[in-house]
Design a protein around this motif. Structure first.
Motif, PDB file in Angstrom:
ATOM      1  N   PHE A 217       3.270  14.506  -0.395  1.00 43.84           N
ATOM      2  CA  PHE A 217       4.026  15.038  -0.755  1.00 43.84           C
ATOM      3  C   PHE A 217       5.307  15.254  -0.500  1.00 43.84           C
ATOM      4  O   PHE A 217       5.374  15.837   0.694  1.00 43.84           O
ATOM      5  CB  PHE A 217       3.221  16.215  -1.725  1.00 43.84           C
ATOM      6  N   GLN A 218       6.098  14.833  -0.841  1.00 47.85           N
ATOM      7  CA  GLN A 218       7.699  14.797  -0.444  1.00 47.85           C
ATOM      8  C   GLN A 218       7.699  13.688   1.170  1.00 47.85           C
ATOM      9  O   GLN A 218       8.478  13.979   1.723  1.00 47.85           O
ATOM     10  CB  GLN A 218       8.093  16.398  -0.036  1.00 47.85           C
ATOM     11  N   SER A 219       7.467  12.835   1.183  1.00 49.90           N
ATOM     12  CA  SER A 219       7.505  12.358   1.812  1.00 49.90           C
ATOM     13  C   SER A 219       6.352  10.680   2.363  1.00 49.90           C
ATOM     14  O   SER A 219       5.594  11.158   1.962  1.00 49.90           O
ATOM     15  CB  SER A 219       6.683  13.198   3.326  1.00 49.90           C
ATOM     16  N   GLY A 220       6.688   9.600   2.634  1.00 44.78           N
ATOM     17  CA  GLY A 220       6.694   8.063   2.781  1.00 44.78           C
ATOM     18  C   GLY A 220       6.974   7.702   1.680  1.00 44.78           C
ATOM     19  O   GLY A 220       8.386   8.217   1.215  1.00 44.78           O
ATOM     20  N   GLY A 221       6.204   6.435   1.365  1.00 45.17           N
ATOM     21  CA  GLY A 221       6.323   5.415   0.029  1.00 45.17           C
ATOM     22  C   GLY A 221       5.241   4.536  -0.079  1.00 45.17           C
ATOM     23  O   GLY A 221       4.665   4.534  -0.037  1.00 45.17           O
TER      24      GLY A 221
ATOM     25  N   PHE B 117       0.569  -0.749  -0.162  1.00 45.54           N
ATOM     26  CA  PHE B 117       0.154   0.328  -0.495  1.00 45.54           C
ATOM     27  C   PHE B 117       0.830   0.826   0.329  1.00 45.54           C
ATOM     28  O   PHE B 117       2.271   1.583   0.482  1.00 45.54           O
ATOM     29  CB  PHE B 117      -0.950   0.216   1.195  1.00 45.54           C
ATOM     30  N   ALA B 118       0.316   2.606  -0.070  1.00 47.96           N
ATOM     31  CA  ALA B 118       1.159   3.244  -0.668  1.00 47.96           C
ATOM     32  C   ALA B 118       1.034   4.593   0.935  1.00 47.96           C
ATOM     33  O   ALA B 118      -0.876   3.841   1.500  1.00 47.96           O
ATOM     34  CB  ALA B 118       0.336   4.019  -2.000  1.00 47.96           C
ATOM     35  N   SER B 119       1.575   4.739   1.468  1.00 46.38           N
ATOM     36  CA  SER B 119       1.379   5.376   2.791  1.00 46.38           C
ATOM     37  C   SER B 119       2.702   6.236   2.553  1.00 46.38           C
ATOM     38  O   SER B 119       3.729   6.754   2.823  1.00 46.38           O
ATOM     39  CB  SER B 119       2.236   4.226   3.851  1.00 46.38           C
ATOM     40  N   SER B 120       1.573   7.586   1.732  1.00 48.68           N
ATOM     41  CA  SER B 120       2.436   8.547   1.509  1.00 48.68           C
ATOM     42  C   SER B 120       1.868  10.076   1.305  1.00 48.68           C
ATOM     43  O   SER B 120       0.841   9.696   1.043  1.00 48.68           O
ATOM     44  CB  SER B 120       3.528   8.134   0.076  1.00 48.68           C
TER      45      SER B 120
ATOM     46  N   ASP C  71       8.487  10.384  -3.532  1.00 49.36           N
ATOM     47  CA  ASP C  71       7.353   9.919  -2.438  1.00 49.36           C
ATOM     48  C   ASP C  71       5.624  10.016  -2.932  1.00 49.36           C
ATOM     49  O   ASP C  71       5.244   8.610  -2.489  1.00 49.36           O
ATOM     50  CB  ASP C  71       7.847  11.055  -0.985  1.00 49.36           C
ATOM     51  N   LEU C  72       4.935  10.647  -3.585  1.00 45.53           N
ATOM     52  CA  LEU C  72       3.883  10.979  -3.860  1.00 45.53           C
ATOM     53  C   LEU C  72       3.448   9.568  -4.512  1.00 45.53           C
ATOM     54  O   LEU C  72       3.471   9.241  -6.481  1.00 45.53           O
ATOM     55  CB  LEU C  72       3.646  11.809  -4.243  1.00 45.53           C
ATOM     56  N   VAL C  73       2.907   8.245  -3.949  1.00 43.81           N
ATOM     57  CA  VAL C  73       2.799   7.019  -4.687  1.00 43.81           C
ATOM     58  C   VAL C  73       1.202   7.069  -4.971  1.00 43.81           C
ATOM     59  O   VAL C  73       0.212   7.863  -4.027  1.00 43.81           O
ATOM     60  CB  VAL C  73       2.720   6.191  -3.720  1.00 43.81           C
TER      61      VAL C  73
ATOM     62  N   THR D 210      10.613   4.030   0.508  1.00 48.64           N
ATOM     63  CA  THR D 210      11.513   5.161   0.667  1.00 48.64           C
ATOM     64  C   THR D 210      11.725   5.689   0.032  1.00 48.64           C
ATOM     65  O   THR D 210      12.740   5.123  -0.537  1.00 48.64           O
ATOM     66  CB  THR D 210      11.250   6.007   2.136  1.00 48.64           C
ATOM     67  N   ARG D 211      12.374   7.090  -1.060  1.00 48.71           N
ATOM     68  CA  ARG D 211      13.723   7.623  -0.878  1.00 48.71           C
ATOM     69  C   ARG D 211      14.383   7.365  -0.128  1.00 48.71           C
ATOM     70  O   ARG D 211      16.166   7.709  -0.836  1.00 48.71           O
ATOM     71  CB  ARG D 211      12.898   8.951  -1.497  1.00 48.71           C
ATOM     72  N   GLU D 212      14.744   7.536   1.423  1.00 49.75           N
ATOM     73  CA  GLU D 212      15.564   7.603   1.560  1.00 49.75           C
ATOM     74  C   GLU D 212      16.330   6.331   2.051  1.00 49.75           C
ATOM     75  O   GLU D 212      17.733   6.242   2.554  1.00 49.75           O
ATOM     76  CB  GLU D 212      14.918   8.562   3.498  1.00 49.75           C
ATOM     77  N   ASN D 213      15.522   5.088   1.430  1.00 47.70           N
ATOM     78  CA  ASN D 213      15.577   3.928   2.355  1.00 47.70           C
ATOM     79  C   ASN D 213      15.838   2.996   0.634  1.00 47.70           C
ATOM     80  O   ASN D 213      16.635   1.788   0.630  1.00 47.70           O
ATOM     81  CB  ASN D 213      15.785   3.313   3.124  1.00 47.70           C
TER      82      ASN D 213
END
Length: 150
Positions: free
Chosen positions: A62-66, A57-60, A89-91, A80-83
């Motif tokens: 704008f500019q946060s989540g994944g 599922f999407a848990s996001s 980010d915005l799925v 996420t973009r970080e890991n």
């Protein structure tokens, strides 16, 4: 709360995407959110279930989540973009075809991506592979042969 999406697994659990992930087992409701689970954002949408009964599922926002993979019990995998190499980010959508998890990303009007996750590997598709410049990726679904995007 707004209900963004609903999916039903093979055990007849109802999974609801809302201000978190909600499970209804026929008797009880359980809420998973960023306060009691590792989900990155409390805005959950576009739930899908793979052949092994994992929720994707999407848990996001704008500019946060994944993207989140959850076995429905206690194992969480967060992309996420970080890991990971997830390019946004915005799925907007998640569709499943066999072992392929298709993720639509709407980073901005000029930055639309389609990503395929296969066994932990991320393959990215963009304007160059599409052959046109998409404005927005909405819902997506698959059959045994094709990916369909709305």
């Amino acid at each position: 709360m707004v209900i963004n999406c609903i999916a039903i697994d093979s055990k007849d659990n109802i999974w609801i995407g809302s201000d978190g992930l909600i499970k209804y087992d026929g008797k009880n409701f359980s809420l998973y959110n960023s306060a009691n689970s590792p989900i990155p954002e409390d805005f959950v949408h576009s739930i899908n279930i793979d052949a092994q009964e994992n929720l994707w599922f999407a848990s996001s926002r704008f500019q946060s989540g994944g993207v989140v993979k959850f076995d429905g019990i206690d194992t969480w995998n967060i992309f996420t973009r970080e890991n990971s190499t997830l390019p946004g980010d915005l799925v907007s959508s998640i569709a499943i075809a066999g072992n392929d998890i298709w993720v639509g990303l709407n980073n901005s009007v000029n930055d639309i991506r389609l990503v395929k996750l296969t066994n932990g590997k991320i393959t990215e598709y963009s304007e160059e592979q599409f052959g046109f410049k998409p404005y927005y990726l909405g819902n997506s679904c698959t059959d045994s042969h094709n990916l369909f995007i709305q």
